[in-house]
Enzyme design. Structure first.
Site, mmCIF file in Angstrom:
data_model
loop_
_atom_site.group_PDB
_atom_site.id
_atom_site.type_symbol
_atom_site.label_atom_id
_atom_site.label_comp_id
_atom_site.label_asym_id
_atom_site.label_seq_id
_atom_site.Cartn_x
_atom_site.Cartn_y
_atom_site.Cartn_z
ATOM 1 N N ALA B 122 0.848 -1.202 0.000
ATOM 2 C CA ALA B 122 0.000 0.000 0.000
ATOM 3 C C ALA B 122 0.882 1.250 0.000
ATOM 4 C CB ALA B 122 -0.911 0.000 1.214
ATOM 5 N N PRO B 123 0.431 2.325 -0.624
ATOM 6 C CA PRO B 123 -0.880 2.520 -1.262
ATOM 7 C C PRO B 123 -1.004 1.985 -2.684
ATOM 8 C CG PRO B 123 0.369 4.560 -1.302
ATOM 9 C CD PRO B 123 1.215 3.572 -0.566
ATOM 10 N N GLY B 125 1.344 2.483 -5.496
ATOM 11 C CA GLY B 125 2.067 3.115 -6.605
ATOM 12 C C GLY B 125 3.145 2.211 -7.183
ATOM 13 N N ASP B 187 9.631 -2.358 0.328
ATOM 14 C CA ASP B 187 9.602 -0.911 0.577
ATOM 15 C C ASP B 187 8.982 -0.766 1.965
ATOM 16 O OD1 ASP B 187 9.868 1.837 -0.217
ATOM 17 O OD2 ASP B 187 7.694 1.894 -0.409
ATOM 18 N N CYS B 242 11.934 5.601 2.541
ATOM 19 C CA CYS B 242 11.939 7.030 2.174
ATOM 20 C C CYS B 242 12.423 7.834 3.378
ATOM 21 C CB CYS B 242 10.562 7.489 1.695
ATOM 22 S SG CYS B 242 9.234 7.212 2.865
#
Lengths: 155, 314
Positions: B122-123, B125, B187, B242
């Site tokens: 999620a989300p 991309g 991620d 990130c």
């Protein structure tokens, strides 16, 4: 619980989509098909063979048809993805017609130009979703929650 | 609306390794641009150019700029609300995401007919970018344990019209042996410093909470460990965050390499203004191959800050 779509059910879909929307018959046969309680789901053949326990799967493939209707109604997400392959019973909306849809009003089917049944609504050549022709009116079948969030300023 | 404020002390511990630190601080305090990625499953390049031209003419967009280093990505000068409210967005002609988010997917290098796992999807991309690179073939398992976030994931994948994806709801560190994957993208959950551009000091204060940081790092460690079990020999793993925090980046990678001798870092050969991973933080010196990891800074590439590492399993 899902199960595989029978050949008869798939043939029915193929025939309907060819007759009503001009979709190449071979196209739907490229995919594997499953049926849930209400819907028909499409996916590449590999995906069906790679299946964790059902209880952990929330979504497999694309929900392509709503099987509650007869004939089954192609879903908005199916039409938006494959709309470019649909070339019969298509209406490319004018700005005024698109605005009517956003206002949740009916589009006039002037001169009864379109036959009763589902039609594909497009804008600038891109498919938005389904409409339904009822005599002198065309009713949008595009989900209202999507229409609510569209900016009417830039149609 | 109050002016975004960035606490000057927050990043001071990174001063030693972030190049051109003052410039970094300036850019980090500004809002990130709005980016869109064309959905090649739904529209051709020519059709997308027509869409961009149309909205330049009708005034929705002030200007449009092609982004270097990533394919089919455009920086749009327009309020985020306008770009997100266009009907073309709702029918999935494009996806809005930070341009840096493309880079871990480029490192993963998805190919048609592969079997790929996106562990924390999620989300959606990056799942979309992976599915698109696979040309919507093969198998993509998009996993997300949070109910609320999984709803967004499913809706994103529907909107983009992806057929090759299965959404699952496992806790990433407890994904059962459902099969072996050619490639895995992890991620992971992180403190998100890179995505907090131009935001409020309160978010940063929360981020500095030690307990929260420790929980994140434990979770990252467990996810990394589980990913190796799910990867085929010769398979590729990309770990990305990130955030700028070396404890969530190089230090995690260093510990992972120590725990898993079958995993090694590889050179990625992805052109772009990325910096090599740092080789030392506080008292710790890392494995020399850590320089193969990459850092994306907003003053070098005007998007979110990112970190990514690409491993191969022997």
């Amino acid at each position: 619980m899902r199960h595989l779509l029978s050949n008869d059910e798939l043939d029915g879909l193929v025939q309907y989509m060819e007759t009503r929307f001009g979709l190449e018959p071979a196209f739907l046969h490229q995919f594997s098909w499953e049926k849930s309680a209400r819907d028909f789901w499409m996916m590449p053949k590999d995906l069906l063979q790679f299946s964790p326990q059902d209880s952990f799967i929330e979504k497999r493939g694309l929900r392509a048809f709503n099987g509650d209707k007869n004939p089954p109604k192609p879903t908005t997400v199916f039409i938006q993805r494959f709309g470019r392959m649909l070339n019969k019973n298509v209406i490319d909306l004018t700005t005024q017609q698109f605005q009517l849809i956003l206002d949740k009003k009916l589009i006039p089917n002037l001169g009864r130009e379109h036959d009763k049944g589902f039609v594909i609504l497009k804008r600038h050549g891109f498919a938005l979703g389904c409409g339904f022709v009822r005599g002198e009116d065309i009713e949008s079948q595009i989900p209202v929650r999507m229409l609510h969030t569209i900016s009417p300023k830039f149609l | 609306m109050a002016k975004p404020y960035l606490s000057p002390v927050y990043f001071s511990t990174y001063k030693d390794f972030i190049p051109d630190f003052d410039q970094f601080m300036q850019v980090q305090a500004s809002l990130a641009p709005v980016f869109v990625k064309r959905n090649s499953l739904k529209c051709s390049e020519a059709e997308f150019n027509q869409f961009l031209d149309r909205h330049l003419k009708d005034g929705a967009f002030e200007s449009v700029k092609k982004v270097n280093w990533v394919e089919d990505c455009f920086e749009i000068n327009a309020p985020r609300a306008i770009v997100g409210g266009l009907w073309e967005h709702h029918i999935g002609l494009y996806y809005m995401l930070g341009a840096s988010s493309f880079i871990p997917v480029k490192a993963l290098d998805p190919k048609p007919n592969e079997v790929i796992l996106d562990m924390c999807a999620a989300p959606g991309g990056k799942s979309f970018l992976i599915a698109e690179k696979m040309n919507d073939t093969g198998v993509l398992i998009a996993n997300e344990p949070s109910n609320a976030r999984r709803r967004i994931l499913k809706s994103s994948l529907d909107r983009m019209g992806v057929t090759n994806t299965q959404c699952t709801n496992f806790y990433g560190e407890k994904i059962p042996d459902i099969g072996l994957f050619d490639k895995i993208l992890l991620d992971g959950p992180c403190s998100g410093e890179g995505s907090l551009r131009g935001t409020w000091s309160r978010a940063f204060d929360y981020n500095r909470n030690d307990e929260y940081r420790n929980t994140l790092q434990r979770s990252q460690r467990k996810l990394l460990d589980r990913s190796t079990d799910l990867l085929k020999p010769g398979g590729r793993l990309v770990y990305s965050t990130c955030t700028y925090d070396p404890e969530e980046n190089e230090m995690q990678v260093d510990g992972f390499l120590k725990r898993h001798s079958s995993m090694s870092l590889i050179e990625m050969n992805i052109d772009g203004p990325w910096e090599d991973g740092i080789h030392q933080f506080k008292e710790t010196t890392f494995n020399p191959t850590i320089k193969l990891t990459k850092r994306i800074y907003p003053h070098r590439f005007n998007s979110w800050g990112f970190f990514f590492a690409t491993f191969v399993k022997q």
